[in-house]
Design an enzyme around this catalytic site. Structure first.
Site, PDB file in Angstrom:
ATOM      1  N   ASP A  25       0.855  -1.170   0.000  1.00  0.00           N
ATOM      2  CA  ASP A  25       0.000   0.000   0.000  1.00  0.00           C
ATOM      3  C   ASP A  25       0.908   1.242   0.000  1.00  0.00           C
ATOM      4  O   ASP A  25       2.124   1.138   0.215  1.00  0.00           O
ATOM      5  CB  ASP A  25      -0.897  -0.042   1.236  1.00  0.00           C
ATOM      6  CG  ASP A  25      -1.828   1.148   1.348  1.00  0.00           C
ATOM      7  OD1 ASP A  25      -2.301   1.630   0.300  1.00  0.00           O
ATOM      8  OD2 ASP A  25      -2.076   1.595   2.478  1.00  0.00           O
ATOM      9  N   ASP A  27      -0.149   5.249   1.006  1.00  0.00           N
ATOM     10  CA  ASP A  27      -0.356   6.167   2.134  1.00  0.00           C
ATOM     11  C   ASP A  27      -0.479   5.400   3.446  1.00  0.00           C
ATOM     12  O   ASP A  27      -1.260   4.457   3.565  1.00  0.00           O
ATOM     13  CB  ASP A  27      -1.629   6.987   1.918  1.00  0.00           C
ATOM     14  CG  ASP A  27      -1.512   7.934   0.750  1.00  0.00           C
ATOM     15  OD1 ASP A  27      -0.938   9.018   0.916  1.00  0.00           O
ATOM     16  OD2 ASP A  27      -1.987   7.575  -0.344  1.00  0.00           O
ATOM     17  N   ASP A 203      -2.100  -0.472   5.735  1.00  0.00           N
ATOM     18  CA  ASP A 203      -2.457   0.136   7.027  1.00  0.00           C
ATOM     19  C   ASP A 203      -3.941   0.350   7.241  1.00  0.00           C
ATOM     20  O   ASP A 203      -4.374   0.642   8.353  1.00  0.00           O
ATOM     21  CB  ASP A 203      -1.761   1.490   7.163  1.00  0.00           C
ATOM     22  CG  ASP A 203      -2.428   2.549   6.291  1.00  0.00           C
ATOM     23  OD1 ASP A 203      -2.559   2.317   5.067  1.00  0.00           O
ATOM     24  OD2 ASP A 203      -2.834   3.590   6.828  1.00  0.00           O
TER      25      ASP A 203
END
Length: 260
Positions: A25, A27, A203
């Protein structure tokens, strides 16, 4: 039931360059989350680490993100990696082929107008338009979370084939059914990812589907930061993940690591 194992204590003999497929991922995983989505910066060390991993794995490294592919290219230039953008609605394969889902442009225009009208009434929020998706960010006004989520649901009322996704300080309207899990599965059906061990790092709640897909294939899953998760490992934050990825790159290039 025990929780995720700390990432930096994890050792797995399966993590060798010819066998691993990395899915990262962006961000909150590779990059720190900032107040504005366009304020993100990726330092030269991170880009160099990604280049080393992409080279060592023979191209079996993909960014799987809610961002658009063009945004990722801008942040990582001159790197040009395999990317699944907008939660899987668009994808660039390892050999550079671009794939994307058909989007109802009239529905997209209606949703955008509704979200922009709502954002105008909520200082500190902003609308980001992406291919097949509209995101309402409230990073600068976290107290507006409930109102932003309500605005997104109001924007899609009566529309079919659209999905509202809640993320970190953002609510997103996606005009398609693809998920990050779909993106991981599609990459795993293609060279150079096929037949490898998937390693998925993320996240946000949108990464949980990808964790499940990787786990079903016997892979490794890493949750970045706090929160409930199905992932088997946890990193405290992006800095810890980057530290682990650098160590992984070193293990993939032992001669280079010894002379560093």
């Amino acid at each position: 039931m025990s929780g995720p194992v700390p990432l930096l204590s994890y050792d797995d003999p399966r993590l060798v360059p010819g066998r691993v497929a990395l899915f990262l991922d962006f961000d909150g995983t590779l990059a720190e989350i900032t107040e504005r989505p366009d304020a993100v910066r990726v330092d030269a060390e991170t880009r160099a680490m990604l280049a080393r991993l992409e080279r060592a794995t023979g191209g079996a490294l993909a960014i799987v993100t809610g961002r658009a592919i063009g945004d990722i290219d801008g942040f990582l230039a001159p790197l040009r990696l395999a990317v699944a953008g907008v939660h899987g609605l668009e994808r660039r394969t390892a050999d550079g082929a671009r794939l994307g889902a058909a989007i109802d442009e009239a529905a997209a225009a209606r949703v955008r107008a509704s979200l922009e009208a709502a954002a105008a009434e909520m200082p500190g929020t902003l609308v980001e338009a992406k291919p097949g998706s509209l995101a309402l960010h409230y990073r600068q006004a976290p107290e507006r979370a409930e109102a932003a989520i309500a605005a997104a649901h109001a924007a899609v009322e009566g529309l079919e084939g659209v999905h509202v996704l809640n993320g970190k300080m953002v609510v997103e309207v996606k005009l398609g059914s693809a998920t990050k899990a779909d993106a991981v599965a599609q990459f795993m059906d293609e060279p150079p990812f096929a037949g490898r061990l998937p390693v998925v790092c993320g996240d946000d709640v949108t990464d949980e589907d990808a964790f499940r897909e990787a786990a079903a294939r016997g892979g490794v899953t890493v949750k970045i930061g706090p929160g409930e998760t199905v992932a088997g490992l946890r990193a405290a934050g992006p800095a810890e993940l980057r530290r682990w990825l650098v160590a992984l790159a070193d293990s993939f290039e032992p001669e280079k690591a010894e002379t560093a």
